[in-house]
Write a protein that holds these residues in place. Structure first.
Motif, short mmCIF file in Angstrom:
data_model
loop_
_atom_site.label_atom_id
_atom_site.label_comp_id
_atom_site.label_asym_id
_atom_site.label_seq_id
_atom_site.Cartn_x
_atom_site.Cartn_y
_atom_site.Cartn_z
N LEU A 584 0.83 -1.20 0.00
CA LEU A 584 0.00 0.00 0.00
C LEU A 584 0.87 1.25 0.00
O LEU A 584 0.65 2.18 -0.78
CB LEU A 584 -0.91 -0.01 1.23
N CYS A 585 1.86 1.28 0.87
CA CYS A 585 2.69 2.47 0.99
C CYS A 585 3.52 2.69 -0.28
O CYS A 585 3.70 3.84 -0.71
CB CYS A 585 3.57 2.36 2.22
N ALA A 586 3.99 1.61 -0.89
CA ALA A 586 4.76 1.75 -2.14
C ALA A 586 3.88 2.33 -3.25
O ALA A 586 4.28 3.27 -3.96
CB ALA A 586 5.32 0.38 -2.56
N ARG A 587 2.67 1.78 -3.40
CA ARG A 587 1.76 2.32 -4.43
C ARG A 587 1.38 3.77 -4.11
O ARG A 587 1.20 4.59 -5.01
CB ARG A 587 0.50 1.46 -4.51
N TRP A 588 1.27 4.08 -2.81
CA TRP A 588 0.88 5.43 -2.42
C TRP A 588 2.02 6.42 -2.66
O TRP A 588 1.80 7.56 -3.04
CB TRP A 588 0.44 5.45 -0.96
N MET A 589 3.26 5.96 -2.45
CA MET A 589 4.40 6.83 -2.77
C MET A 589 4.41 7.16 -4.27
O MET A 589 4.71 8.28 -4.67
CB MET A 589 5.71 6.17 -2.36
N GLU A 590 4.05 6.16 -5.10
CA GLU A 590 4.02 6.39 -6.55
C GLU A 590 2.92 7.38 -6.92
O GLU A 590 3.14 8.29 -7.73
CB GLU A 590 3.82 5.06 -7.28
N GLY A 605 1.50 6.74 17.38
CA GLY A 605 1.16 5.35 17.72
C GLY A 605 1.21 4.41 16.53
O GLY A 605 1.28 3.19 16.72
N ALA A 606 1.16 4.95 15.31
CA ALA A 606 1.29 4.09 14.13
C ALA A 606 2.77 3.87 13.85
O ALA A 606 3.63 4.68 14.23
CB ALA A 606 0.61 4.75 12.93
N LYS A 607 3.09 2.78 13.14
CA LYS A 607 4.50 2.53 12.87
C LYS A 607 5.00 3.47 11.77
O LYS A 607 4.20 3.98 10.96
CB LYS A 607 4.72 1.06 12.49
N ARG A 608 6.30 3.67 11.73
CA ARG A 608 6.89 4.58 10.74
C ARG A 608 6.56 4.13 9.33
O ARG A 608 6.45 2.94 9.04
CB ARG A 608 8.41 4.61 10.90
N GLN A 609 6.44 5.11 8.42
CA GLN A 609 6.12 4.78 7.03
C GLN A 609 6.88 5.69 6.05
O GLN A 609 6.55 5.73 4.87
CB GLN A 609 4.60 4.94 6.81
N ASP A 610 7.85 6.42 6.55
CA ASP A 610 8.65 7.27 5.66
C ASP A 610 9.47 6.37 4.72
O ASP A 610 9.61 5.16 4.96
CB ASP A 610 9.55 8.20 6.48
N PRO A 611 10.03 6.91 3.64
CA PRO A 611 10.69 6.07 2.65
C PRO A 611 11.88 5.26 3.17
O PRO A 611 12.23 4.24 2.58
CB PRO A 611 11.16 7.08 1.59
N ASN A 615 12.70 -1.04 3.46
CA ASN A 615 13.92 -1.76 3.05
C ASN A 615 14.51 -1.08 1.82
O ASN A 615 13.98 -0.08 1.33
CB ASN A 615 13.62 -3.24 2.79
N SER A 616 15.58 -1.65 1.29
CA SER A 616 16.29 -0.98 0.19
C SER A 616 15.43 -0.95 -1.09
O SER A 616 15.52 0.01 -1.86
CB SER A 616 17.63 -1.67 -0.09
N THR A 617 14.59 -1.97 -1.29
CA THR A 617 13.72 -1.96 -2.48
C THR A 617 12.71 -0.82 -2.38
O THR A 617 12.43 -0.12 -3.36
CB THR A 617 12.97 -3.30 -2.60
N PHE A 618 12.17 -0.61 -1.19
CA PHE A 618 11.23 0.49 -0.99
C PHE A 618 11.94 1.82 -1.24
O PHE A 618 11.37 2.75 -1.86
CB PHE A 618 10.65 0.45 0.42
N GLU A 619 13.17 1.92 -0.77
CA GLU A 619 13.95 3.15 -1.01
C GLU A 619 14.14 3.37 -2.51
O GLU A 619 14.02 4.51 -3.00
CB GLU A 619 15.31 3.06 -0.31
N ASP A 620 14.41 2.28 -3.25
CA ASP A 620 14.58 2.41 -4.70
C ASP A 620 13.29 2.93 -5.36
O ASP A 620 13.33 3.81 -6.22
CB ASP A 620 14.94 1.05 -5.32
N ILE A 621 12.14 2.33 -4.96
CA ILE A 621 10.86 2.76 -5.53
C ILE A 621 10.64 4.25 -5.26
O ILE A 621 10.28 5.02 -6.16
CB ILE A 621 9.70 1.92 -4.94
N SER A 622 10.86 4.66 -3.99
CA SER A 622 10.63 6.06 -3.61
C SER A 622 11.59 6.98 -4.35
O SER A 622 11.18 8.02 -4.88
CB SER A 622 10.82 6.22 -2.09
N ARG A 623 12.86 6.60 -4.39
CA ARG A 623 13.87 7.45 -5.06
C ARG A 623 13.53 7.62 -6.53
O ARG A 623 13.54 8.73 -7.07
CB ARG A 623 15.26 6.84 -4.90
#
Length: 790
Positions: A584-590, A605-611, A615-623
Motif C-alpha cells: 500500500l505504501c509503495a503504491r501510495w508513494m508512486e 502510535g502508528a509505525k513509521r512509514q517514511d521512505p 527496506n532498500s527496495t522500498f527506497e529504490d521505488i521512492s527514489r
C-alpha cells in the motif's frame, strides 16, 4: 409516496401547495432584473417565529459580464447577515446584450428564476418549483438541472468524482471530522460545476456561510437548505470545464503561487519523540539519496502542545532547522488556534487578553472556554485512559481568537514573530519557512464549551442539516453558536453565522505574518477552507486512513479542490491513521509523487512509514518516482504559474481536456497534470496492471518515448510494483531538469525539453521561471516566461 423502486427514494417527499410567494414589479434592464416577492399565506399560527416566511423579499439579478451573472434574494426591509468575503466583481456591468451567453426570465406562480444558455437554448437553472421558502432560520430553494453530471460541493468523502443524483443529501458544516462517507468534514465549499448534455459546462456558487445541506434528486434536480443569511448565487457559463474554473477563480481569487521548494517532497509525523529522531531521519534520507525538501514538526515540538512554545525534548530543534536550511532544505511548523487559559505565565494568552482577541459569550465580558490540545500544567497524562476521561482530567481550558478582528491579526502576527526571532533567547528561535494551520474549524474536544452552551435555539435550529452527529446539533466538537465575534468594521456577528469562515479568516493573517517575517513567499497549508481560501493557502485532505480505498478518494479530493480554486493540494501519503503496509505504501508513494502537495505524514502510535522505514527496495521505488517528480518540476511550476495568473487547473480531470468524449465524464481513477501528463496509478492491492483510459490523442510512454499506438480506449497496462504508468500527450513540450536531493540543488542543474509531436507533427509549451521565493515575482515582472514551438 411509498418507496417501490428500491432506489433509495424517500418514503415521503414534498407534495405541498404551490409556492407561497407572488412576484410583482418585475423590471428588465440591460444590466439585470429586479422584482419584489410577497408572501401570501396569511396564517402565522402554522409557523414558529424562526420559520415564519419573511413577508416581503427583493430579487436582484445582475449581469456582471458576458459569462457571469448574480441573483440575490434578500429581505430589503430588515438587514440580515451577509457573507463578508470580498469577491472580484466589476464596478459596473460589463455585459452587452449582443454578447451575453445567457438569458434570464423571472417566473410567477410559483416564483422561479430561469437561466438559459443562449447559444444552445439549454436551461441550466430553473427554480420554478413549489419548495421555495425564506424565513429567519430556514431557507430552501430547489432547481432543475441541465443533466445528471454534477461535480463539486465539499468537503465530504464520496465514492466518485461525479455526484450520485439518486436521492442523496450531503451536509456542509466545517468540523474536525476525518474523511468518512457522507460525513461533513473540515471545509465548506458550496460550489458546483454542471455539465450539459452537449458538453458545455457552467458553475454555480451559493455565497452563504450558514450550516447547509444539499439534496440531489434524479429528476435531475438539486435542493439547497440553509439555516440563515440570504441567497446570493453567482453563475459562470464557461462554456468549457476549464473556463468554468478560470471564471470562478477570477471571481473568488486565483490560487496562491507556492515557492519552488514547496513542490519538493515533504515528511512529517505526529509523534516524533524528540529532535534527535528528526535529525536521524534527515540523515537517513540523505544517505538513501531520496529527494526531499521539507521537514515538519507537528504539535510534539511544543511544550504540552502550547502554541508558540518549545518542548524541553526539542531544545535541539532550532539548531537542527538552521543546519538543514544550510543544506538546502526547508522547515514547516504547525500552529493551532486554541490558546490555553490555564497557565501562570503564558504571554500569548496574557497579550490576547490585553488585545481583547478571544471569542466571548454575548453581552458579557466572559471568554467562552473549551478544551483542545494543551495539557494542564504539572499533570502527568495517562494515555491508557479512554479519550473522554483524558479530555476531562488533563486538558486545559482554551480560548479561541476571533480572526476577523484587526486587533487579533496584530496579536497573531506578534506571537508568530516571537517564535521566529525569540527576543528573549535567540538560540531558541525557530526559523520556519512555512506554516501549517490545523484544528481551525474550529475544533474542540468538548461540545460547545466547558459547562455547555446557553442558547438552545442556535445549537438546535428549527432545521438541523444532514450532518454527522446531527443529534448533537451544530456544536459537535466545536464552539457554541452564540459566541460573539466582530467583523473588521466592528459590527457584531454570531459564530452561528460565521462558523464556516473560521479557518478562512485565519489564513490570510497567517500568510501575511509569514511573509512579513521571512521576507519570502513561503507557504501556508490550512485544514479548514471556504471559497477564496486558495488565494492564500494550500490544503491537505486531512486525517485519512492507511487503507486501499483512500487512494482513489485522494484523487477525487484533489480534483474537487482544483474546482474550488485550491491547486496546492494532496493527501497524507501512506495514510495518517493506522499502520500502513508495504505494498500500500509503495503504491501510495508512486501516486503521491504526483500530488501537487506531496507529503508523507502519519499519526501518533502508528509505525513509521517514511521512505527509509522499510527496506532498500522500498527506497529504490521512492527514489525513482521522486526523481521523476523532480525532473518534471519545471513543468509543474509552470502549471502553478498558470493557475496563479489565469486560474487554470493543475491536477486536471480528463473531462477538462476531452469533454467531447463522454467516457471521460465518469473517470476519477486517473488524472492529468495540466493538459499534457496523464497519470494512471495502481489503486488496488495485488494488481500488477492498471485498466487505463487513453483518450483520443497521440500518447507517448513517458519512460521509453515511444508512441503507444492506440487511443480512445481502455487498455490493461502492465504495472509491476515498482512502476507507475505515465503518458505524455502529443502536441506538448514539457520543460524538465535533472533532479537532485533538494530543489535548491536541482534548480542549478541543466534544463531540457521533452517534445511530443501530435498527429500534425506540431507541439508547443511554456516555461515559467523565477527565483522560486520572491514575493510577487510575477506581479513585479521579475520572471522569465518563454514559449516553445516545434
Amino acid at each position: 409516496q411509498e418507496d417501490t423502486s428500491n432506489l433509495g427514494v424517500p418514503y415521503c417527499h414534498y407534495d405541498g401547495p404551490d409556492n407561497a410567494y407572488s412576484v410583482a414589479d418585475v423590471k428588465y434592464t440591460s444590466s439585470g432584473v429586479t422584482a419584489n416577492l410577497t408572501f401570501n399565506k396569511s396564517n402565522p399560527k402554522d409557523y414558529e417565529k424562526s420559520t415564519l416566511p419573511i413577508s416581503t423579499l427583493r430579487l436582484e439579478v445582475k449581469y456582471h459580464n458576458n459569462h457571469m451573472l448574480q441573483f440575490k434574494i434578500y429581505d430589503y426591509a430588515n438587514e440580515r447577515y451577509e457573507v463578508p468575503v470580498p469577491l472580484n466583481l466589476p464596478k459596473s456591468p460589463e455585459s452587452t446584450v449582443e454578447n451575453r451567453l445567457y438569458d434570464v426570465t423571472v417566473q410567477n406562480t410559483p416564483f422561479g428564476i430561469q437561466v438559459r444558455r443562449r447559444s444552445t437554448g439549454t436551461v441550466i437553472w430553473d427554480s420554478q418549483l413549489p419548495t421555495f421558502t425564506f424565513s429567519d432560520m430556514f431557507i430552501q430553494i430547489s432547481t432543475r438541472l441541465a443533466s445528471p453530471y454534477l461535480y463539486g460541493f465539499g468537503e465530504t468523502e464520496h465514492t466518485m468524482f461525479r455526484r450520485d443524483m439518486n436521492w442523496h443529501t450531503w451536509g456542509m458544516f466545517a468540523r474536525d471530522q476525518p474523511p468518512g462517507y457522507k460525513l461533513n468534514s473540515y471545509g465548506f465549499q458550496p460550489f458546483y460545476m454542471g455539465l450539459e448534455e452537449d458538453g458545455n459546462a457552467h458553475g454555480v456558487l451559493l455565497l452563504n456561510s450558514n450550516a447547509m445541506d444539499v439534496t440531489f434528486q434524479p429528476t435531475p434536480a438539486l435542493t439547497y437548505r440553509t439555516t440563515g443569511g440570504i441567497l446570493d448565487f453567482y453563475m459562470v457559463l464557461g462554456p468549457t470545464p476549464e473556463l468554468v474554473v478560470q471564471e470562478y477563480t477570477a471571481l473568488v481569487g486565483r490560487p496562491v503561487m507556492p515557492p519552488y521548494w514547496a513542490l519538493g517532497f515533504q515528511l512529517c509525523r505526529y509523534g516524533y519523540e524528540n529532535d534527535t529522531e528528526i535529525a536521524k531521519l534527515v540523515e537517513a534520507m540523505k544517505a538513501a539519496r531520496i529527494p526531499y525538501d521539507v521537514q515538519y514538526a507537528d504539535i510534539d515540538y511544543m511544550e504540552r502542545q502550547l502554541d508558540f512554545t518549545l518542548s524541553p525534548r526539542f531544545t535541539g530543534l532550532p539548531a537542527l532547522i538552521n543546519k538543514i536550511r544550510e543544506e538546502g532544505m526547508r522547515f514547516i511548523l504547525i500552529l493551532d488556534p486554541a490558546i490555553s487559559g490555564n497557565e501562570t505565565d503564558y504571554p500569548a494568552f496574557t497579550r490576547g487578553l490585553e488585545k481583547d482577541v478571544f471569542i466571548k459569550w454575548p453581552n458579557t465580558n466572559d471568554i467562552i472556554f473549551a478544551k483542545v490540545w494543551p495539557d494542564l500544567p504539572n499533570v502527568e497524562v495517562n494515555d491508557t485512559l479512554d479519550w473522554e476521561t483524558q479530555v476531562e482530567l488533563y486538558r486545559a481550558y482554551v480560548a479561541f481568537p476571533d480572526f476577523f478582528r484587526n486587533s487579533t491579526t496584530e496579536w497573531w502576527t506578534r506571537e508568530i514573530t516571537e517564535v521566529y526571532t525569540n527576543p528573549q533567547n535567540a538560540s531558541k528561535s525557530l526559523k520556519f519557512d512555512g506554516l501549517w494551520i490545523d484544528m481551525n474549524e474550529p475544533a474542540s474536544f468538548v461540545n460547545g464549551a466547558v459547562g455547555g452552551c446557553r442558547n438552545q435555539q442556535l445549537k438546535f435550529p428549527p432545521y438541523v442539516p444532514q450532518l454527522g452527529s446531527r443529534s448533537e446539533g451544530l456544536v459537535f466538537k466545536t464552539l457554541c453558536m452564540e459566541g460573539q465575534q466582530y467583523l473588521p468594521d466592528g459590527s457584531p456577528v454570531s459564530h452561528y453565522d460565521v462558523h464556516n469562515l473560521y479557518g478562512w479568516a485565519q489564513t490570510k493573517p497567517t500568510l501575511d505574518a509569514l511573509r512579513n517575517i521571512t521576507k519570502e513567499r513561503g507557504i501556508v497549508v490550512t485544514r479548514s477552507t471556504y471559497p477564496s481560501s486558495g488565494k492564500w493557502s494550500g490544503h491537505w485532505l486531512g486525517d485519512n486512513t492507511a487503507a486501499w480505498n483512500q487512494l482513489d478518494k485522494s484523487i477525487i479530493g484533489m480534483m474537487e479542490f482544483s474546482l474550488f480554486g485550491i491547486s496546492y493540494t494532496g493527501a497524507d501519503i501512506c495514510g495518517f491513521f493506522g499502520d500502513s503496509e508495504y505494498e500500500l505504501c509503495a503504491r501510495w508513494m508512486e501516486l503521491g509523487a504526483f500530488y501537487p502537495y506531496s507529503r508523507n505524514h502519519n499519526g501518533k502510535g502508528a509505525k513509521r512509514q517514511d521512505p527509509v522505514a522499510w527496506n532498500s527496495t522500498f527506497e529504490d521505488i521512492s527514489r525513482n518516482v521522486l526523481n521523476i517528480r523532480y525532473t518534471l518540476l519545471p513543468y509543474l511550476y509552470t502549471l502553478m504559474y498558470e493557475a496563479n495568473a489565469h486560474g487554470s487547473t493543475v491536477v486536471r480531470p480528463l473531462l477538462h481536456e476531452f469533454v467531447e468524449d463522454k467516457r471521460t465524464w465518469e473517470i476519477y481513477r486517473q488524472f492529468l497534470w495540466g493538459p499534457a501528463l496523464l497519470i494512471s496509478p495502481v489503486l488496488e492491492q495485488g494488481s500488477v496492471a492498471v485498466n487505463a483510459y487513453l483518450p483520443n490523442a497521440r500518447w507517448y510512454d513517458y519512460y521509453t518515448g515511444e508512441c503507444i499506438g492506440f487511443r480512445g480506449q481502455f487498455r490493461n497496462l502492465p504495472s509491476p510494483l515498482e512502476h507507475i504508468n505515465l503518458h505524455i500527450r502529443g502536441g506538448y513540450i514539457l520543460a524538465q531538469q535533472s533532479p537532485a536531493n533538494t530543489t535548491f540543488y536541482s534548480r542549478k542543474n541543466p534544463l531540457a525539453l521533452t517534445v511530443a509531436l501530435n498527429d500534425s507533427q506540431l507541439a508547443e509549451g511554456q516555461l515559467y521561471w523565477d527565483d522560486g521565493v520572491r514575493i510577487d515575482a510575477y506581479e513585479d515582472g521579475v520572471y522569465l516566461l518563454t514559449s516553445f514551438t516545434a
